[in-house]
Design a protein around this motif. Structure first.
Motif, mmCIF file in Angstrom:
data_model
loop_
_atom_site.group_PDB
_atom_site.id
_atom_site.type_symbol
_atom_site.label_atom_id
_atom_site.label_comp_id
_atom_site.label_asym_id
_atom_site.label_seq_id
_atom_site.Cartn_x
_atom_site.Cartn_y
_atom_site.Cartn_z
ATOM 1 N N TYR A 121 54.764 38.854 41.143
ATOM 2 C CA TYR A 121 54.009 38.374 42.312
ATOM 3 C C TYR A 121 52.537 38.200 41.959
ATOM 4 C CZ TYR A 121 57.693 38.992 45.861
ATOM 5 O OH TYR A 121 58.824 38.882 46.614
ATOM 6 N N GLN A 122 51.976 39.194 41.280
ATOM 7 C CA GLN A 122 50.555 39.134 40.938
ATOM 8 C C GLN A 122 50.263 37.972 39.999
ATOM 9 O OE1 GLN A 122 50.369 43.156 39.484
ATOM 10 N NE2 GLN A 122 49.697 43.989 41.463
ATOM 11 N N ALA A 123 51.143 37.737 39.050
ATOM 12 C CA ALA A 123 50.948 36.622 38.118
ATOM 13 C C ALA A 123 51.128 35.279 38.824
ATOM 14 C CB ALA A 123 51.930 36.740 36.957
ATOM 15 N N GLU A 124 52.137 35.193 39.683
ATOM 16 C CA GLU A 124 52.415 33.934 40.377
ATOM 17 C C GLU A 124 51.262 33.499 41.265
ATOM 18 O OE1 GLU A 124 55.592 32.088 43.635
ATOM 19 O OE2 GLU A 124 56.040 33.991 42.643
ATOM 20 N N PHE A 125 50.648 34.451 41.974
ATOM 21 C CA PHE A 125 49.598 34.100 42.936
ATOM 22 C C PHE A 125 48.183 34.390 42.434
ATOM 23 C CE2 PHE A 125 53.449 34.890 45.480
ATOM 24 C CZ PHE A 125 53.615 33.603 45.975
ATOM 25 N N GLY A 126 48.050 35.027 41.264
ATOM 26 C CA GLY A 126 46.740 35.248 40.662
ATOM 27 C C GLY A 126 45.879 36.285 41.374
ATOM 28 N N VAL A 127 46.478 37.159 42.120
ATOM 29 C CA VAL A 127 45.754 38.232 42.812
ATOM 30 C C VAL A 127 46.566 39.513 42.715
ATOM 31 C CG1 VAL A 127 44.513 36.740 44.435
ATOM 32 C CG2 VAL A 127 46.781 37.602 45.028
ATOM 33 N N GLU A 128 45.916 40.652 43.032
ATOM 34 C CA GLU A 128 46.570 41.952 42.913
ATOM 35 C C GLU A 128 47.441 42.337 44.103
ATOM 36 O OE1 GLU A 128 46.451 44.221 40.215
ATOM 37 O OE2 GLU A 128 45.727 42.388 39.267
ATOM 38 N N SER A 129 47.157 41.788 45.289
ATOM 39 C CA SER A 129 47.863 42.240 46.490
ATOM 40 C C SER A 129 47.993 41.097 47.492
ATOM 41 C CB SER A 129 47.100 43.398 47.139
ATOM 42 O OG SER A 129 45.887 42.916 47.697
ATOM 43 N N PRO A 130 48.891 41.251 48.470
ATOM 44 C CA PRO A 130 49.013 40.230 49.508
ATOM 45 C C PRO A 130 47.729 40.107 50.337
ATOM 46 C CG PRO A 130 50.713 41.931 49.773
ATOM 47 C CD PRO A 130 49.880 42.300 48.598
ATOM 48 N N GLU A 132 44.638 40.526 49.172
ATOM 49 C CA GLU A 132 43.712 39.721 48.365
ATOM 50 C C GLU A 132 44.106 38.250 48.399
ATOM 51 O OE1 GLU A 132 42.763 41.031 44.391
ATOM 52 O OE2 GLU A 132 42.970 43.129 45.005
ATOM 53 N N LEU A 133 45.398 37.985 48.477
ATOM 54 C CA LEU A 133 45.866 36.605 48.558
ATOM 55 C C LEU A 133 45.336 35.927 49.821
ATOM 56 C CD1 LEU A 133 47.609 34.304 47.453
ATOM 57 C CD2 LEU A 133 49.540 35.288 48.711
ATOM 58 N N ALA A 134 45.396 36.640 50.944
ATOM 59 C CA ALA A 134 44.896 36.076 52.209
ATOM 60 C C ALA A 134 43.402 35.785 52.109
ATOM 61 C CB ALA A 134 45.179 37.031 53.360
ATOM 62 N N VAL A 135 42.632 36.710 51.524
ATOM 63 C CA VAL A 135 41.189 36.508 51.367
ATOM 64 C C VAL A 135 40.919 35.338 50.434
ATOM 65 C CG1 VAL A 135 39.062 37.547 50.456
ATOM 66 C CG2 VAL A 135 40.605 38.913 51.884
ATOM 67 N N ASP A 136 41.661 35.282 49.326
ATOM 68 C CA ASP A 136 41.484 34.202 48.355
ATOM 69 C C ASP A 136 41.743 32.837 48.996
ATOM 70 O OD1 ASP A 136 41.289 33.155 45.521
ATOM 71 O OD2 ASP A 136 43.372 32.566 46.001
ATOM 72 N N ARG A 137 42.837 32.722 49.742
ATOM 73 C CA ARG A 137 43.167 31.440 50.373
ATOM 74 C C ARG A 137 42.128 31.063 51.431
ATOM 75 N NH1 ARG A 137 45.896 31.789 46.336
ATOM 76 N NH2 ARG A 137 48.077 31.170 46.195
ATOM 77 N N THR A 138 41.634 32.047 52.166
ATOM 78 C CA THR A 138 40.609 31.782 53.176
ATOM 79 C C THR A 138 39.317 31.323 52.509
ATOM 80 O OG1 THR A 138 41.564 33.437 54.644
ATOM 81 C CG2 THR A 138 39.278 32.796 55.073
#
Length: 198
Positions: A121-130, A132-138
């Motif tokens: 999951y971390q490799a696929e989305f390039g972040v450590e946690s879900p 962080e994924l939300a913050v990154d996308r925002t």
């Protein structure tokens, strides 16, 4: 024509069960069972009502449970103390449940599998946690960058569930390994049969 006698008066089933529970348990046991399901803060009065005891008795047992770490006590509205299950007792309970059904060797293998899936999951989305994924996308949206497609909600839920399950499995594995060392230390201290008669 049916000549049977009409049925007698039935008591409320819930009342009968509660009376039986009260007769077969101590106030301490009832308070513990009630607060075992308290994941949000509850007052001693609420616990007392559910445990069929007085607020004073409930408070006494809740304080004892707080001392042993089973519940946490915290200030509530208007200065009253409220109680809820402690996170530590929940983790230990969950870990014990896991160890009842899985050997430490199997659990270690499952932990490795879960860690690999988490890394995927971390490799696929390039972040450590879900989160962080939300913050990154925002942040990418606000910067007017092209935003990579966000995973569907089920993927996010599965990632969070995996992370939680891994935490519980790690706790169970740690407890299982610690128990082996404690048992080993205890056996090392006990006299051996050969030594007893030497």
């Amino acid at each position: 024509m049916n000549h049977r006698d009409p049925p007698g008066t039935f008591t409320d089933v819930n009342e009968a069960v509660e009376e039986e529970w009260e007769a077969e348990t101590t106030p301490s046991e009832r308070v513990r069972r009630v607060v075992a399901r308290a994941y949000s803060p509850v007052s001693a009065g609420d616990v007392a009502e559910a445990a069929h005891t007085s607020p004073k008795t409930a408070r006494k047992h809740l304080k004892a449970l707080a001392r042993e770490g089973f519940v946490t006590a915290e200030p509530g509205d208007h200065g009253a103390t409220v109680y809820r299950r402690s996170p530590e007792s929940l983790v230990v309970e969950q870990a014990a449940d896991i160890l009842d059904g899985v050997s430490t060797e199997d659990l270690a293998a499952r932990v490795r599998e879960m860690r690999e899936r988490l890394s995927d999951y971390q490799a696929e989305f390039g972040v450590e946690s879900p989160e962080e994924l939300a913050v990154d996308r925002t942040n990418r949206s606000l910067a007017a960058e092209s935003t990579p497609a966000a995973p569907d909600r089920e993927t996010i839920r599965e990632w969070k569930r995996l992370r939680r399950n891994l935490a519980f499995a790690n706790a169970a594995l740690s407890i299982g390994n610690a128990e082996r060392f404690v048992d080993g230390d205890r056996r090392d201290r006990e006299p051996r049969r050969d030594d007893t008669f030497a």
